[in-house]
Design a protein around this motif. Structure first.
Motif, PDB file in Angstrom:
ATOM      1  N   PRO A 138      76.572  90.018  10.657  1.00 23.35           N
ATOM      2  CA  PRO A 138      77.339  89.854  11.900  1.00 23.35           C
ATOM      3  C   PRO A 138      78.359  88.723  11.764  1.00 23.35           C
ATOM      4  CG  PRO A 138      74.991  90.042  12.370  1.00 23.35           C
ATOM      5  CD  PRO A 138      75.122  89.954  10.879  1.00 23.35           C
ATOM      6  N   LEU A 139      79.562  89.028  12.182  1.00 27.03           N
ATOM      7  CA  LEU A 139      80.695  88.126  11.952  1.00 27.03           C
ATOM      8  C   LEU A 139      80.726  87.004  12.983  1.00 27.03           C
ATOM      9  CD1 LEU A 139      83.825  89.777  10.702  1.00 27.03           C
ATOM     10  CD2 LEU A 139      84.116  87.880  12.251  1.00 27.03           C
ATOM     11  N   GLY A 140      80.798  85.772  12.496  1.00 23.93           N
ATOM     12  CA  GLY A 140      80.890  84.645  13.416  1.00 23.93           C
ATOM     13  C   GLY A 140      79.637  84.441  14.252  1.00 23.93           C
ATOM     14  N   GLY A 141      78.494  84.948  13.793  1.00 28.87           N
ATOM     15  CA  GLY A 141      77.252  84.836  14.552  1.00 28.87           C
ATOM     16  C   GLY A 141      76.375  83.687  14.101  1.00 28.87           C
ATOM     17  N   GLY A 142      76.942  82.785  13.309  1.00 32.36           N
ATOM     18  CA  GLY A 142      76.146  81.669  12.813  1.00 32.36           C
ATOM     19  C   GLY A 142      75.203  82.088  11.700  1.00 32.36           C
ATOM     20  N   LEU A 143      75.406  83.286  11.158  1.00 31.18           N
ATOM     21  CA  LEU A 143      74.534  83.784  10.095  1.00 31.18           C
ATOM     22  C   LEU A 143      75.253  83.803   8.759  1.00 31.18           C
ATOM     23  CD1 LEU A 143      72.866  86.625  12.176  1.00 31.18           C
ATOM     24  CD2 LEU A 143      71.989  84.325  11.717  1.00 31.18           C
ATOM     25  N   SER A 144      76.382  83.113   8.748  1.00 31.21           N
ATOM     26  CA  SER A 144      77.102  82.858   7.514  1.00 31.21           C
ATOM     27  C   SER A 144      77.712  84.091   6.870  1.00 31.21           C
ATOM     28  CB  SER A 144      76.168  82.149   6.529  1.00 31.21           C
ATOM     29  OG  SER A 144      76.909  81.261   5.792  1.00 31.21           O
ATOM     30  N   ARG A 366      60.446  81.610  24.267  1.00 23.91           N
ATOM     31  CA  ARG A 366      59.200  80.839  24.395  1.00 23.91           C
ATOM     32  C   ARG A 366      58.349  81.392  25.538  1.00 23.91           C
ATOM     33  NH1 ARG A 366      62.178  75.101  24.408  1.00 23.91           N
ATOM     34  NH2 ARG A 366      62.728  74.955  22.197  1.00 23.91           N
ATOM     35  N   ALA A 367      59.003  81.673  26.667  1.00 21.83           N
ATOM     36  CA  ALA A 367      58.275  82.182  27.829  1.00 21.83           C
ATOM     37  C   ALA A 367      57.632  83.524  27.518  1.00 21.83           C
ATOM     38  CB  ALA A 367      59.219  82.299  29.026  1.00 21.83           C
ATOM     39  N   ALA A 368      58.244  84.284  26.596  1.00 21.33           N
ATOM     40  CA  ALA A 368      57.709  85.607  26.257  1.00 21.33           C
ATOM     41  C   ALA A 368      56.692  85.533  25.123  1.00 21.33           C
ATOM     42  CB  ALA A 368      58.859  86.546  25.880  1.00 21.33           C
ATOM     43  N   GLY A 369      56.316  84.319  24.739  1.00 20.80           N
ATOM     44  CA  GLY A 369      55.217  84.186  23.778  1.00 20.80           C
ATOM     45  C   GLY A 369      55.593  83.749  22.381  1.00 20.80           C
ATOM     46  N   ALA A 370      56.866  83.412  22.151  1.00 18.54           N
ATOM     47  CA  ALA A 370      57.247  82.927  20.817  1.00 18.54           C
ATOM     48  C   ALA A 370      56.479  81.639  20.510  1.00 18.54           C
ATOM     49  CB  ALA A 370      58.744  82.671  20.748  1.00 18.54           C
ATOM     50  N   HIS A 371      56.088  81.463  19.256  1.00 17.11           N
ATOM     51  CA  HIS A 371      55.361  80.248  18.858  1.00 17.11           C
ATOM     52  C   HIS A 371      56.296  79.051  18.797  1.00 17.11           C
ATOM     53  CE1 HIS A 371      51.859  82.666  18.051  1.00 17.11           C
ATOM     54  NE2 HIS A 371      52.634  83.508  17.386  1.00 17.11           N
ATOM     55  N   GLY A 372      57.559  79.323  18.525  1.00 15.88           N
ATOM     56  CA  GLY A 372      58.577  78.275  18.490  1.00 15.88           C
ATOM     57  C   GLY A 372      59.934  78.944  18.496  1.00 15.88           C
ATOM     58  N   ALA A 373      60.951  78.242  18.984  1.00 15.03           N
ATOM     59  CA  ALA A 373      62.291  78.833  19.009  1.00 15.03           C
ATOM     60  C   ALA A 373      63.327  77.717  18.975  1.00 15.03           C
ATOM     61  CB  ALA A 373      62.477  79.696  20.259  1.00 15.03           C
ATOM     62  N   ARG A 374      64.445  78.015  18.346  1.00 14.76           N
ATOM     63  CA  ARG A 374      65.519  77.015  18.235  1.00 14.76           C
ATOM     64  C   ARG A 374      66.846  77.687  17.928  1.00 14.76           C
ATOM     65  NH1 ARG A 374      66.701  76.106  12.849  1.00 14.76           N
ATOM     66  NH2 ARG A 374      67.788  74.229  13.452  1.00 14.76           N
ATOM     67  N   MET A 375      67.909  76.976  18.223  1.00 21.15           N
ATOM     68  CA  MET A 375      69.207  77.443  17.747  1.00 21.15           C
ATOM     69  C   MET A 375      69.240  77.275  16.242  1.00 21.15           C
ATOM     70  SD  MET A 375      72.038  74.430  18.074  1.00 21.15           S
ATOM     71  CE  MET A 375      72.537  74.722  16.366  1.00 21.15           C
ATOM     72  N   THR A 376      70.116  78.027  15.581  1.00 18.81           N
ATOM     73  CA  THR A 376      70.234  77.905  14.135  1.00 18.81           C
ATOM     74  C   THR A 376      71.706  77.966  13.763  1.00 18.81           C
ATOM     75  OG1 THR A 376      69.506  78.829  12.019  1.00 18.81           O
ATOM     76  CG2 THR A 376      69.946  80.394  13.787  1.00 18.81           C
ATOM     77  N   GLY A 377      72.066  77.335  12.654  1.00 16.56           N
ATOM     78  CA  GLY A 377      73.479  77.305  12.252  1.00 16.56           C
ATOM     79  C   GLY A 377      74.194  76.148  12.934  1.00 16.56           C
ATOM     80  N   GLY A 378      75.493  76.213  12.943  1.00 16.88           N
ATOM     81  CA  GLY A 378      76.286  75.089  13.427  1.00 16.88           C
ATOM     82  C   GLY A 378      76.183  74.842  14.925  1.00 16.88           C
ATOM     83  N   GLY A 379      75.841  75.882  15.696  1.00 15.33           N
ATOM     84  CA  GLY A 379      75.716  75.723  17.137  1.00 15.33           C
ATOM     85  C   GLY A 379      76.983  76.101  17.887  1.00 15.33           C
ATOM     86  N   PHE A 380      77.087  75.661  19.152  1.00 13.20           N
ATOM     87  CA  PHE A 380      78.227  76.006  20.020  1.00 13.20           C
ATOM     88  C   PHE A 380      78.363  77.525  20.150  1.00 13.20           C
ATOM     89  CE2 PHE A 380      79.435  72.179  17.514  1.00 13.20           C
ATOM     90  CZ  PHE A 380      79.348  71.242  18.533  1.00 13.20           C
ATOM     91  N   GLY A 382      76.772  81.295  18.412  1.00 15.42           N
ATOM     92  CA  GLY A 382      76.064  81.758  17.226  1.00 15.42           C
ATOM     93  C   GLY A 382      74.665  82.234  17.565  1.00 15.42           C
ATOM     94  N   SER A 383      73.689  81.906  16.743  1.00 11.30           N
ATOM     95  CA  SER A 383      72.376  82.522  16.862  1.00 11.30           C
ATOM     96  C   SER A 383      71.252  81.525  17.111  1.00 11.30           C
ATOM     97  CB  SER A 383      72.064  83.318  15.587  1.00 11.30           C
ATOM     98  OG  SER A 383      72.939  84.413  15.465  1.00 11.30           O
ATOM     99  N   ALA A 384      70.168  82.084  17.662  1.00 14.79           N
ATOM    100  CA  ALA A 384      68.911  81.357  17.799  1.00 14.79           C
ATOM    101  C   ALA A 384      67.843  82.134  17.051  1.00 14.79           C
ATOM    102  CB  ALA A 384      68.536  81.212  19.279  1.00 14.79           C
ATOM    103  N   ILE A 385      66.728  81.456  16.727  1.00 23.29           N
ATOM    104  CA  ILE A 385      65.610  82.150  16.088  1.00 23.29           C
ATOM    105  C   ILE A 385      64.340  81.895  16.872  1.00 23.29           C
ATOM    106  CG2 ILE A 385      66.477  82.238  13.732  1.00 23.29           C
ATOM    107  CD1 ILE A 385      64.859  79.694  13.135  1.00 23.29           C
ATOM    108  N   ALA A 386      63.419  82.860  16.777  1.00 28.48           N
ATOM    109  CA  ALA A 386      62.119  82.695  17.414  1.00 28.48           C
ATOM    110  C   ALA A 386      61.049  83.172  16.443  1.00 28.48           C
ATOM    111  CB  ALA A 386      62.065  83.505  18.713  1.00 28.48           C
ATOM    112  N   LEU A 387      60.030  82.345  16.268  1.00 28.39           N
ATOM    113  CA  LEU A 387      58.882  82.705  15.434  1.00 28.39           C
ATOM    114  C   LEU A 387      57.886  83.433  16.334  1.00 28.39           C
ATOM    115  CD1 LEU A 387      57.506  82.408  12.650  1.00 28.39           C
ATOM    116  CD2 LEU A 387      56.558  80.230  13.456  1.00 28.39           C
ATOM    117  N   VAL A 388      57.669  84.718  16.055  1.00 31.42           N
ATOM    118  CA  VAL A 388      56.882  85.546  16.977  1.00 31.42           C
ATOM    119  C   VAL A 388      55.802  86.315  16.215  1.00 31.42           C
ATOM    120  CG1 VAL A 388      58.859  85.834  18.524  1.00 31.42           C
ATOM    121  CG2 VAL A 388      58.414  87.561  16.794  1.00 31.42           C
TER     122      VAL A 388
END
Ligand code: ADP
Ligand code: MG
Length: 427
Positions: A138-144, A366-380, A382-388
């Motif tokens: 994905p272009l410009g999605g913080g996934l490089s 997180r509210a839906a049960g993810a064990h942890g979640a955070r933004m990833t990449g440069g920010g502003f 882009g993408s977030a990740i969730a460990l589920v």
């Protein structure tokens, strides 16, 4: 009904077929081969690379595929599915950095620029080439997606010009790949004008399947950390917020500059030189550095430094948890999730590089049960990740999509991130 939309990775066969077909159609010849390079997602260790700290990316199964044929002259011709009507034509003798008369427009800079950088690194007189790009990153999605372009060009040029840096997929030459990384970073910095660090390119060229890459950005050394989530009954959900982010609108550069100022005041080369134990003292010194109307500036340096130093510490701790062996369950899993959550809070409050779309994605996951979640990449954006949990991927995605709808945001896209193989040759 609103079913969350997943962006699937093309299979290697699909990618090779599509790039080869485009190459034949446009250049009416057979490519010498098809090379690929993955996008990446960073598990933890954000905005640490240019501070000499640690990062922990994985390579995605989403890749840029490049069908390429060596030419006997110095001309480069490039095409992608979006540009098949208008092939980009360049001359390696006249291209140059952004802002100079030889500057290369758009995405061609990320490909032809690699040849330019390699020539400055001592590989004289490289051959020109024709190349067709088909990417599913994905272009410009913080996934490089940008590093995927550079690194696919790097491994292709390495082989057709006989540079001997990349090795084979079975036996990758890590030192040679580290040198390719340097050239890809130079491409991004100078040819494309984006002042990014080396994490993206290192992930794309130096990761291993089933592993995360512990990258020490000071000396470029790496370790491969087991990260086989499926075997643990877990999954990593990537949420592409589709929110606009731009690393060259000055925000990224401003963060970097603040880190450099802080390091200078503290008398260290890089902020990674400040240990977690020394942090309170360092923050006091930064706070005291304010002169006249510089109080706001000092506060900024305190916050940026606190993020960088604590983030490096969190990365080290997550690596320890993962190195500790299976299973990632119970307290260990909770601890991993807490480190990810804390990383997001630090990026939100201290580094100030999240945005509403990222914060909402993380909270909903997180509210839906993810064990942890955070933004990833440069920010502003882009993408977030969730460990589920492995069987919760779609439910968490649906919950995030629902919260976006409630907030009136554009629908996000989702990826199922599996630690995949580094750049190499496909066929
Ligand atoms: P990211 O690397 O996070 O996706 P960047 O802003 O660094 O975001 O890079 C996006 C840029 O990379 C695009 O603006 C474009 O120039 C180039 N790019 C990446 N993938 C492609 C593609 N498939 N086709 C054309 N350009 C691409
Ligand atoms: Mg990029």
């Amino acid at each position: 009904n609103d079913v969350p939309v997943f962006a699937p990775a093309m299979s290697p066969q699909e990618g090779a077929r599509a790039a080869t077909a485009l190459f034949r159609e446009v250049f009416e010849a057979e490519p010498d081969g098809v090379w690929y390079a993955p996008g990446r997602v960073n598990i933890i260790g954000e905005h640490t690379d240019y501070n000499g700290g640690l990062a922990l990316p994985i390579a995605l199964p989403h890749r840029a595929h490049l069908a390429l044929r060596r030419r006997d002259d110095r001309i480069v011709r490039l095409v992608s599915p979006q540009t098949r009507e208008k092939v980009d034509v360049m001359d390696l003798d006249t291209i140059g950095p952004k802002g100079t008369p030889g500057e290369v427009a758009h995405w061609a800079a990320y490909i032809a620029g690699v040849a330019w950088a390699l020539e400055r690194d001592g590989f004289d007189n490289l051959p020109g080439f024709d190349a067709a790009l088909v990417s599913c990153v994905p272009l410009g999605g913080g996934l490089s997606s940008s590093a995927a372009l550079e690194c696919s060009a790097a491994v292709a040029i390495d082989e057709v010009a006989g540079l001997g840096l990349a090795g084979t997929p079975e036996e990758p030459d890590d030192a040679g790949r580290a040198r390719l990384v340097t050239n890809c970073v130079r491409t991004e910095n100078e040819m494309a004008g984006a002042p990014t660090g080396g994490m993206d390119q290192s992930a794309s060229l130096r990761c291993r399947e089933g592993h995360a890459l512990e990258l020490d950005c000071r000396d470029g050394s790496v370790a491969h950390v087991p990260f086989d989530l499926a075997a643990e009954g877990l999954a990593l959900l990537v949420i592409d917020t589709k929110a606009k982010h731009s690393l060259d609108d000055g925000q990224y550069g401003a963060r970097r500059a603040a880190c450099e100022r802080a390091a200078q005041i503290l008398g260290v080369e890089l902020l990674a030189d400040i240990s977690a134990e020394d942090l309170p003292d360092a923050l006091e010194r930064l706070a005291a550095s304010a002169t006249g109307q510089g109080a706001a500036d000092a506060e900024e340096l305190v916050k940026r430094t606190r993020h960088v130093v604590t983030e490096i510490d969190r990365t080290r701790k997550l690596v320890e948890l993962l190195q500790d062996g299976r299973p990632l369950r119970g307290e260990k899993l909770a601890a991993a999730g807490e480190l990810m959550d804390a990383s997001h809070e630090s990026l939100r409050v201290d580094y100030e590089c999240t945005c509403p779309e990222l914060d909402v994605a993380v909270e909903a996951a997180r509210a839906a049960g993810a064990h942890g979640a955070r933004m990833t990449g440069g920010g502003f954006g882009g993408s977030a990740i969730a460990l589920v949990d492995g069987d919760a991927v779609h439910d968490v995605a649906a919950a995030v999509a629902e919260s976006y709808k409630r907030e009136g945001f554009n629908p996000p896209a989702f990826l199922d991130a599996v630690p995949a193989a580094p750049a190499g040759r496909l066929v």
